[in-house]
Design a protein around this motif. Structure first.
Motif, PDB file in Angstrom:
ATOM      1  N   ILE A  43       4.415   5.084   8.395  1.00 11.45           N
ATOM      2  CA  ILE A  43       2.980   5.117   8.086  1.00 11.45           C
ATOM      3  C   ILE A  43       2.421   3.700   8.051  1.00 11.45           C
ATOM      4  O   ILE A  43       1.345   3.426   8.606  1.00 11.45           O
ATOM      5  CB  ILE A  43       2.731   5.831   6.740  1.00 11.45           C
ATOM      6  CG1 ILE A  43       3.063   7.320   6.874  1.00 11.45           C
ATOM      7  CG2 ILE A  43       1.278   5.652   6.294  1.00 11.45           C
ATOM      8  CD1 ILE A  43       3.102   8.071   5.542  1.00 11.45           C
ATOM      9  N   ALA A  44       3.154   2.794   7.397  1.00 10.27           N
ATOM     10  CA  ALA A  44       2.709   1.402   7.326  1.00 10.27           C
ATOM     11  C   ALA A  44       2.558   0.806   8.721  1.00 10.27           C
ATOM     12  O   ALA A  44       1.588   0.095   9.021  1.00 10.27           O
ATOM     13  CB  ALA A  44       3.699   0.587   6.498  1.00 10.27           C
ATOM     14  N   ARG A  45       3.512   1.095   9.594  1.00  8.87           N
ATOM     15  CA  ARG A  45       3.453   0.600  10.977  1.00  8.87           C
ATOM     16  C   ARG A  45       2.222   1.152  11.696  1.00  8.87           C
ATOM     17  O   ARG A  45       1.572   0.445  12.478  1.00  8.87           O
ATOM     18  CB  ARG A  45       4.728   1.012  11.724  1.00  8.87           C
ATOM     19  CG  ARG A  45       4.787   0.556  13.173  1.00  8.87           C
ATOM     20  CD  ARG A  45       6.032   1.086  13.856  1.00  8.87           C
ATOM     21  NE  ARG A  45       6.103   2.544  13.781  1.00  8.87           N
ATOM     22  CZ  ARG A  45       7.177   3.271  14.096  1.00  8.87           C
ATOM     23  NH1 ARG A  45       8.289   2.655  14.472  1.00  8.87           N
ATOM     24  NH2 ARG A  45       7.159   4.583  14.010  1.00  8.87           N
ATOM     25  N   ALA A  46       1.894   2.410  11.424  1.00 13.20           N
ATOM     26  CA  ALA A  46       0.768   3.062  12.101  1.00 13.20           C
ATOM     27  C   ALA A  46      -0.586   2.515  11.652  1.00 13.20           C
ATOM     28  O   ALA A  46      -1.563   2.572  12.409  1.00 13.20           O
ATOM     29  CB  ALA A  46       0.823   4.572  11.873  1.00 13.20           C
ATOM     30  N   LYS A  63      -3.489  10.047   1.082  1.00 15.51           N
ATOM     31  CA  LYS A  63      -4.771  10.165   0.385  1.00 15.51           C
ATOM     32  C   LYS A  63      -5.359   8.796   0.082  1.00 15.51           C
ATOM     33  O   LYS A  63      -6.570   8.577   0.204  1.00 15.51           O
ATOM     34  CB  LYS A  63      -4.594  10.967  -0.912  1.00 15.51           C
ATOM     35  CG  LYS A  63      -4.492  12.477  -0.707  1.00 15.51           C
ATOM     36  CD  LYS A  63      -4.120  13.204  -1.987  1.00 15.51           C
ATOM     37  CE  LYS A  63      -5.142  13.015  -3.075  1.00 15.51           C
ATOM     38  NZ  LYS A  63      -4.782  13.750  -4.320  1.00 15.51           N
ATOM     39  N   GLU A  64      -4.498   7.860  -0.325  1.00 18.11           N
ATOM     40  CA  GLU A  64      -4.964   6.505  -0.618  1.00 18.11           C
ATOM     41  C   GLU A  64      -5.493   5.833   0.650  1.00 18.11           C
ATOM     42  O   GLU A  64      -6.511   5.132   0.611  1.00 18.11           O
ATOM     43  CB  GLU A  64      -3.835   5.671  -1.234  1.00 18.11           C
ATOM     44  CG  GLU A  64      -3.485   6.053  -2.656  1.00 18.11           C
ATOM     45  CD  GLU A  64      -4.686   5.949  -3.595  1.00 18.11           C
ATOM     46  OE1 GLU A  64      -5.376   4.905  -3.557  1.00 18.11           O
ATOM     47  OE2 GLU A  64      -4.951   6.912  -4.334  1.00 18.11           O
ATOM     48  N   ILE A  65      -4.803   6.049   1.761  1.00 19.27           N
ATOM     49  CA  ILE A  65      -5.249   5.486   3.037  1.00 19.27           C
ATOM     50  C   ILE A  65      -6.600   6.075   3.428  1.00 19.27           C
ATOM     51  O   ILE A  65      -7.507   5.371   3.897  1.00 19.27           O
ATOM     52  CB  ILE A  65      -4.193   5.743   4.130  1.00 19.27           C
ATOM     53  CG1 ILE A  65      -2.919   4.958   3.812  1.00 19.27           C
ATOM     54  CG2 ILE A  65      -4.724   5.383   5.514  1.00 19.27           C
ATOM     55  CD1 ILE A  65      -1.731   5.361   4.651  1.00 19.27           C
ATOM     56  N   ASN A  66      -6.750   7.370   3.225  1.00 10.94           N
ATOM     57  CA  ASN A  66      -8.017   8.040   3.519  1.00 10.94           C
ATOM     58  C   ASN A  66      -9.154   7.505   2.646  1.00 10.94           C
ATOM     59  O   ASN A  66     -10.282   7.311   3.112  1.00 10.94           O
ATOM     60  CB  ASN A  66      -7.846   9.549   3.323  1.00 10.94           C
ATOM     61  CG  ASN A  66      -9.113  10.330   3.591  1.00 10.94           C
ATOM     62  OD1 ASN A  66      -9.619  11.033   2.716  1.00 10.94           O
ATOM     63  ND2 ASN A  66      -9.636  10.254   4.788  1.00 10.94           N
ATOM     64  N   LYS A  67      -8.857   7.227   1.385  1.00  7.85           N
ATOM     65  CA  LYS A  67      -9.875   6.688   0.476  1.00  7.85           C
ATOM     66  C   LYS A  67     -10.383   5.327   0.934  1.00  7.85           C
ATOM     67  O   LYS A  67     -11.517   4.935   0.635  1.00  7.85           O
ATOM     68  CB  LYS A  67      -9.315   6.571  -0.939  1.00  7.85           C
ATOM     69  CG  LYS A  67      -9.157   7.899  -1.666  1.00  7.85           C
ATOM     70  CD  LYS A  67      -8.533   7.689  -3.035  1.00  7.85           C
ATOM     71  CE  LYS A  67      -8.310   9.024  -3.746  1.00  7.85           C
ATOM     72  NZ  LYS A  67      -7.654   8.830  -5.067  1.00  7.85           N
ATOM     73  N   LEU A  99       0.825  -1.216   0.000  1.00  8.06           N
ATOM     74  CA  LEU A  99       0.000   0.000   0.000  1.00  8.06           C
ATOM     75  C   LEU A  99       0.855   1.261   0.000  1.00  8.06           C
ATOM     76  O   LEU A  99       0.536   2.239  -0.687  1.00  8.06           O
ATOM     77  CB  LEU A  99      -0.929  -0.001   1.218  1.00  8.06           C
ATOM     78  CG  LEU A  99      -1.832   1.229   1.404  1.00  8.06           C
ATOM     79  CD1 LEU A  99      -2.756   1.415   0.212  1.00  8.06           C
ATOM     80  CD2 LEU A  99      -2.637   1.098   2.688  1.00  8.06           C
ATOM     81  N   VAL A 100       1.958   1.255   0.748  1.00  6.70           N
ATOM     82  CA  VAL A 100       2.814   2.450   0.826  1.00  6.70           C
ATOM     83  C   VAL A 100       3.935   2.438  -0.210  1.00  6.70           C
ATOM     84  O   VAL A 100       4.807   3.307  -0.199  1.00  6.70           O
ATOM     85  CB  VAL A 100       3.406   2.641   2.239  1.00  6.70           C
ATOM     86  CG1 VAL A 100       2.305   2.757   3.277  1.00  6.70           C
ATOM     87  CG2 VAL A 100       4.371   1.511   2.599  1.00  6.70           C
ATOM     88  N   GLY A 101       3.922   1.455  -1.107  1.00 13.55           N
ATOM     89  CA  GLY A 101       4.890   1.422  -2.205  1.00 13.55           C
ATOM     90  C   GLY A 101       6.263   0.928  -1.836  1.00 13.55           C
ATOM     91  O   GLY A 101       7.258   1.327  -2.463  1.00 13.55           O
ATOM     92  N   LEU A 102       6.350   0.043  -0.849  1.00 14.40           N
ATOM     93  CA  LEU A 102       7.653  -0.449  -0.396  1.00 14.40           C
ATOM     94  C   LEU A 102       7.734  -1.976  -0.419  1.00 14.40           C
ATOM     95  O   LEU A 102       8.457  -2.576   0.377  1.00 14.40           O
ATOM     96  CB  LEU A 102       7.952   0.048   1.020  1.00 14.40           C
ATOM     97  CG  LEU A 102       8.260   1.533   1.191  1.00 14.40           C
ATOM     98  CD1 LEU A 102       8.520   1.835   2.655  1.00 14.40           C
ATOM     99  CD2 LEU A 102       9.448   1.968   0.348  1.00 14.40           C
ATOM    100  N   LYS A 103       7.030  -2.583  -1.323  1.00 12.65           N
ATOM    101  CA  LYS A 103       6.986  -4.045  -1.370  1.00 12.65           C
ATOM    102  C   LYS A 103       8.379  -4.662  -1.529  1.00 12.65           C
ATOM    103  O   LYS A 103       8.667  -5.735  -1.002  1.00 12.65           O
ATOM    104  CB  LYS A 103       6.086  -4.497  -2.522  1.00 12.65           C
ATOM    105  CG  LYS A 103       5.662  -5.938  -2.453  1.00 12.65           C
ATOM    106  CD  LYS A 103       4.625  -6.243  -3.509  1.00 12.65           C
ATOM    107  CE  LYS A 103       4.133  -7.682  -3.394  1.00 12.65           C
ATOM    108  NZ  LYS A 103       3.091  -7.980  -4.417  1.00 12.65           N
TER     109      LYS A 103
END
Length: 235
Positions: A150-153, A183-187, A126-130
């Motif tokens: 952010i991913a941890r949160a 924004k993606e997380i908010n969506k 999701l955060v672009g760190l795969k």
């Protein structure tokens, strides 16, 4: 019902300084809300009360159905499970990889390893760190470290994400990349409250914007209505 409710909220420190004065505020489920204002206006104090780093002196603050003003120290964990917090300085554990930093937030809850694995990979994507799961913080750029934070949160699926100057240490381009992630997380339905000094970001996203001045709400701009004006209330 509002997800966050502040009623006649006041915070006065032992020094006598009043950081928040009789503040009333409702934040609805799914909103993206900026909190802005000059240094010392009460921004950080307000959000610290939301995740119970600070106690209000008087008034009511309800977050996700929990009365934060009255919750006992032994029950704060119940509140923290409803929200995630992202800071300016990342607060990653240097001895752990990106994957391990995120997984740690779930391990303390006692989740099964398979569930942890699936959730961590999902938020890394999701955060672009795969492709950065095995990287240590010192091997990542500032923007990448903030993505890990952010991913941890959000790995435990909190209803609320509180961001305290999450782009404060980043350049403009990286800052906008981080905002795209938020924004993606908010969506996906997460309510986001973000403190920032960066008016470029606020102007670009045009979300609801609350302007604080001397611990009071000076203006509450609805989504799409905020436009930065050079004044003394923001710096």
């Amino acid at each position: 019902m509002s997800l966050i409710v502040c009623q006649h909220l006041k915070k006065q420190y032992k020094t006598g300084v009043v950081a928040i004065h009789d503040l009333n505020l409702n934040i609805e489920k799914g909103e993206f809300c900026f909190v802005i204002g000059s240094t010392g206006c009460g921004k950080s104090t307000l959000i610290k009360m939301m995740y119970r780093e600070e106690r209000p002196t008087s008034g009511k603050i309800i977050v996700g159905g929990i009365n934060v003003a009255k919750i006992r120290n032994s029950k704060v964990y119940k509140l923290r499970r409803k929200l995630g917090v992202v800071f300016q300085d990342y607060k990653l554990l240097n001895r752990l990889t990106a994957y391990e930093n995120i997984a740690f937030a779930l391990e303390v809850l006692g989740l099964p390893k398979d569930e942890i694995h699936n959730k961590v990979l999902k938020v890394l994507d999701l955060v672009g760190l795969k492709g950065k799961a095995k990287s240590y913080p010192h091997e990542l750029s500032g923007g990448e470290q903030q993505r890990v934070a952010i991913a941890r949160a959000i790995v435990n699926g909190p209803r609320i994400l509180i961001c305290d100057e999450p782009t404060g240490n980043l350049d403009k381009r990286t800052s906008m990349e981080i905002m795209e992630v938020l924004k993606e997380i908010n969506k996906l339905g997460t309510t986001i409250i973000m403190v920032t000094h960066d008016t470029t970001i606020v102007n670009a996203l045009k979300e609801r914007t609350i302007l604080l001045d001397n611990g009071r709400i000076l203006k509450d701009y609805a989504k799409g209505t905020y436009k930065y004006e050079s004044n003394k209330n923001i710096n």
